[in-house]
Scaffold this motif. Structure first.
Motif, short mmCIF file in Angstrom:
data_model
loop_
_atom_site.label_atom_id
_atom_site.label_comp_id
_atom_site.label_asym_id
_atom_site.label_seq_id
_atom_site.Cartn_x
_atom_site.Cartn_y
_atom_site.Cartn_z
N ASN A 39 -33.48 37.82 -12.94
CA ASN A 39 -33.10 38.22 -11.58
C ASN A 39 -31.91 37.41 -11.08
O ASN A 39 -31.14 37.89 -10.25
N LEU A 42 -28.74 39.10 -12.08
CA LEU A 42 -28.53 40.29 -11.26
C LEU A 42 -28.06 39.91 -9.87
O LEU A 42 -27.21 40.58 -9.28
N ARG A 43 -28.57 38.79 -9.36
CA ARG A 43 -28.13 38.30 -8.05
C ARG A 43 -26.64 37.97 -8.03
O ARG A 43 -25.97 38.16 -7.04
N ALA A 90 -33.15 46.45 -17.20
CA ALA A 90 -33.02 45.74 -15.92
C ALA A 90 -32.13 46.50 -14.95
O ALA A 90 -32.30 46.40 -13.74
N LEU A 91 -31.18 47.26 -15.49
CA LEU A 91 -30.21 47.95 -14.63
C LEU A 91 -30.61 49.38 -14.30
O LEU A 91 -29.86 50.10 -13.63
N ASN A 216 -31.62 30.13 -5.82
CA ASN A 216 -32.50 30.82 -6.74
C ASN A 216 -32.14 30.40 -8.15
O ASN A 216 -31.26 30.97 -8.77
N GLU A 217 -32.80 29.39 -8.67
CA GLU A 217 -32.31 28.77 -9.91
C GLU A 217 -33.07 29.20 -11.14
O GLU A 217 -33.56 28.37 -11.90
N ILE A 218 -33.18 30.51 -11.33
CA ILE A 218 -33.94 30.97 -12.48
C ILE A 218 -33.09 30.87 -13.73
O ILE A 218 -32.16 31.63 -13.92
N LYS A 234 -43.47 36.71 -14.43
CA LYS A 234 -43.40 37.85 -13.52
C LYS A 234 -42.66 37.43 -12.26
O LYS A 234 -42.83 36.32 -11.77
N TYR A 235 -41.84 38.34 -11.74
CA TYR A 235 -41.02 38.16 -10.54
C TYR A 235 -39.78 37.30 -10.79
O TYR A 235 -39.01 37.07 -9.86
N LEU A 236 -39.60 36.83 -12.02
CA LEU A 236 -38.35 36.13 -12.36
C LEU A 236 -37.38 37.07 -13.06
O LEU A 236 -36.17 36.84 -13.06
N ASP A 239 -39.83 43.81 -14.21
CA ASP A 239 -41.03 44.14 -14.97
C ASP A 239 -40.70 44.85 -16.27
O ASP A 239 -41.33 44.60 -17.30
N ASN B 69 -40.22 37.46 -3.72
CA ASN B 69 -40.58 37.12 -5.10
C ASN B 69 -41.15 35.71 -5.18
O ASN B 69 -41.95 35.40 -6.07
N ARG B 73 -44.49 34.56 -7.00
CA ARG B 73 -44.46 33.52 -8.03
C ARG B 73 -45.54 32.48 -7.81
O ARG B 73 -46.11 31.95 -8.75
N VAL B 265 -38.83 25.97 -11.42
CA VAL B 265 -37.68 26.79 -11.10
C VAL B 265 -37.47 26.76 -9.60
O VAL B 265 -38.27 27.28 -8.85
N THR B 266 -36.45 26.10 -9.16
CA THR B 266 -36.18 26.03 -7.72
C THR B 266 -36.02 27.44 -7.18
O THR B 266 -35.15 28.19 -7.59
N TYR B 286 -33.29 41.81 -5.86
CA TYR B 286 -33.73 40.85 -6.87
C TYR B 286 -34.32 39.58 -6.25
O TYR B 286 -34.70 38.66 -6.97
#
Lengths: 270, 327
Positions: A39, A42-43, A90-91, A216-218, A234-236, A239, B69, B73, B265-266, B286
């Protein structure tokens, strides 16, 4: 073929004023491993688009995700057909970003500037075709080929400093001929990187620094580790991507933990 | 010692102890009942260790204005952590949006917040939304919400199939929901009087620290929440949370009832920032599940006006606690 010609991709609830038509059309290109896409990747697109629109000078017409070639040689890189498939999933719900597999299908790894050149020529070709379709139509700003800009996180800007990672001439071409849209990331100081580099300083008008308003540091690294430890992601990531990863048994082993380097997973299903 | 996962450890193997495979025919083999292979698999992994685990339901209270989200999480991280201790098995997650009577600034009507949470949890097999709290006329203290859900679980457990695999949401048919027919054989199953799952309050560090805000919580409520239920607190700054616990007598006394889960994960996707982004026409894609983003766009529920709801109104718990102290 450039999509969304004449149509502006915007965040919801944003009125598109008529003066959008006089703006420079822009296509955002993101290169990277996308191993897997998250995500946060995508952000980057959403934040970059918002930022460019707010400048009043640009209209973002398209986004392209270009996963890197397998021969890049990065540890833990799963085969590109998987990475491309995951980006495509994802897109599925995006109406302005698409995946492009050209880079991953080349025989060898290629420098980012070459990927930019390729996509630029594709855009020029489409623009010429569009003009050709309607010779009576006077050329307007909209039928001009969009400007192609490299989209990245601030960490990439820092890597310009790494010796031998980038050719100086390439860095120059990227910022001079194309342009950079750089989305901020915690722990990085993009202004500092620019000021510390003569080339970047010279072309700083062509480097757009966008701030992500919602930190948002995924990291994909974290996602891979979590997956290998059986933890939820999930949610990172979308789905559909998680489903794909489970179906194909990807990222079940994390060689960064075990000290073993694996290019390919054995395809075990969990 | 405060229970804290400072390093995400690998999940324990499901079949750590000796496998006890059903050797005698049981109610599940009667052929007449409709049992899926799901049940058989459940029985296979039910080692003695598994059965000794305490079942847990994670309850999250909050504004969910809107749900993000990050909220979702919290559930995933908490479940992974509790399951990996080997002592617990998380069977359900409940999102309980606060009622409008809470009077928080910018709080939009509960039916929207409940609907968005439902949209957000559509793809979850174990987290669901419970609107009970939001339907009450007056604001309900958190400890009462916990009590309500614990009592409901206890009432329901008499009629439950005692293997109670992860409870699926009511909308999905549970094929094994019938009570046991035959209880004479010795099986690696608990008798009918199995305890109901324990409800624990799931939260972020902000809630833990809000215990220190004057008049926001009754001190006896804090003690009740910890002693009778327990806290599962997901936090990025584990050491700050530990320090906070250390510096509070009531928290320190109940430190064994506080499970700290590290969030590597921040993930600062706060609802406040989401609402701000929306007011500024910035994308929230997102950061919240797609159906939530669509719902917000469709209904235009967040604006400068909505942010001014309850402006100047005293928050319900502050109002109540100050009044009660005065009387």
């Amino acid at each position: 073929m450039a999509r969304a010609r004449g149509r502006v991709a915007t965040a919801g609830n944003v009125d598109v004023p008529d003066k959008m038509k006089n703006r420079i059309p822009v296509v955002l290109l993101a290169c990277g491993s996308f191993n897997p896409i998250t995500n946060m990747h995508l952000r980057l697109f959403e934040v970059a688009r918002d930022h460019l629109h707010k400048t009043g000078m640009y209209q973002v017409v398209e986004g392209i995700i270009s996963p890197v070639n397998d021969n890049y040689g990065k540890k833990d890189l799963v085969p590109s057909h998987h990475r491309v498939a995951m980006v495509r999933l994802a897109l599925q719900t995006s109406d302005w970003i698409r995946v492009d597999s050209w880079e991953s299908e080349q025989v060898q790894w290629m420098e980012t500037v070459k990927v930019l050149r390729h996509h630029q020529s594709q855009l020029l070709r489409s623009a010429a075709r569009m003009e050709g379709l309607d010779p009576d139509k006077p050329p307007s700003d909209l039928t001009a080929a969009p400007e192609l800009k490299l989209l990245c996180g601030a960490d990439i800007l820092k890597t310009f400093q790494t010796p031998n990672l980038w050719k100086d001439s390439h860095i120059q071409e990227i910022v001079e001929k194309f342009g950079l849209v750089c989305v901020s990331r915690a722990g990085h100081d993009p202004q500092g990187y620019i000021l510390g580099s003569p080339i970047l300083s010279k072309y700083r008008h062509n480097i757009h620094l966008a701030r992500e308003p919602v930190p948002n540091e995924i990291s994909a690294t974290y996602v891979r580790r979590a997956l290998s430890q059986g933890q939820s992601v999930k949610y990172l990531l979308p789905d559909a991507v998680i489903g794909y990863i489970k179906d194909h048994g990807l990222y079940m082993t994390d060689s960064s933990q075990k000290g073993r380097s694996t290019q390919r997973n054995k395809g075990k299903t969990s | 010692m405060v229970v804290c996962a400072c390093n995400p450890s690998a999940l324990e193997a499901e079949a750590g102890g000796s496998l006890q495979i059903q050797s005698q025919p049981g109610p599940h083999d009667d052929g007449a009942g409709v049992r899926g292979s799901h049940v058989d698999r459940q029985l296979l992994v039910h080692t003695m260790e598994e059965l000794e685990r305490t079942e847990v339901v994670l309850l999250a209270c909050g504004s969910f204005n809107p749900i993000t989200n990050m909220h979702l999480r919290l559930f995933e991280l908490a479940r992974d952590h509790m399951n990996s201790t080997g002592k617990y098995r998380v069977v359900k997650g409940i999102i309980s949006p606060v009622g409008d009577a809470y009077k928080k600034k910018g709080l939009i009507p509960a039916h929207h917040r409940v609907t968005m949470a439902e949209l957000a949890t559509k793809t979850s097999g174990w987290v669901e939304v419970d609107p009970w709290e939001s339907l009450q006329k007056e604001w309900v203290e958190t400890v009462k919400v916990l009590r309500h859900h614990q009592e409901r679980l206890e009432a329901g457990s008499c009629h439950q199939w005692q293997n109670s695999p992860e409870q699926e949401k009511p909308s999905r048919k549970r094929k094994w929901a019938e009570p046991r027919q035959n209880s004479t054989q010795k099986k690696p199953l608990q008798p009918n009087t199995k305890a109901a799952p324990q409800v624990k309050l799931l939260c972020g560090a902000d809630l833990l620290e809000s215990f220190g805000v004057p008049n926001l919580w009754k001190s006896e409520d804090i003690a009740r929440i910890l002693a009778d239920y327990g806290l599962v607190c997901v936090t990025r700054a584990g050491s700050d949370a530990q320090k906070f616990i250390y510096e509070s007598d009531v928290l320190w006394r109940h430190r064994h009832d506080i499970h700290l889960v590290n969030e590597w994960v921040t993930n600062d996707i706060s609802s406040t920032k989401i609402r701000r982004a929306l007011r500024r026409g910035q994308s929230i894609r997102y950061l919240v599940p797609d159906p939530v983003q669509e719902y917000i766009q469709e209904h235009g529920i967040y604006s400068a006006e909505s942010e001014d709801r309850n402006l100047g109104v005293v928050l319900a718990p502050l109002q109540r606690n100050i009044e009660e102290d005065a009387s």
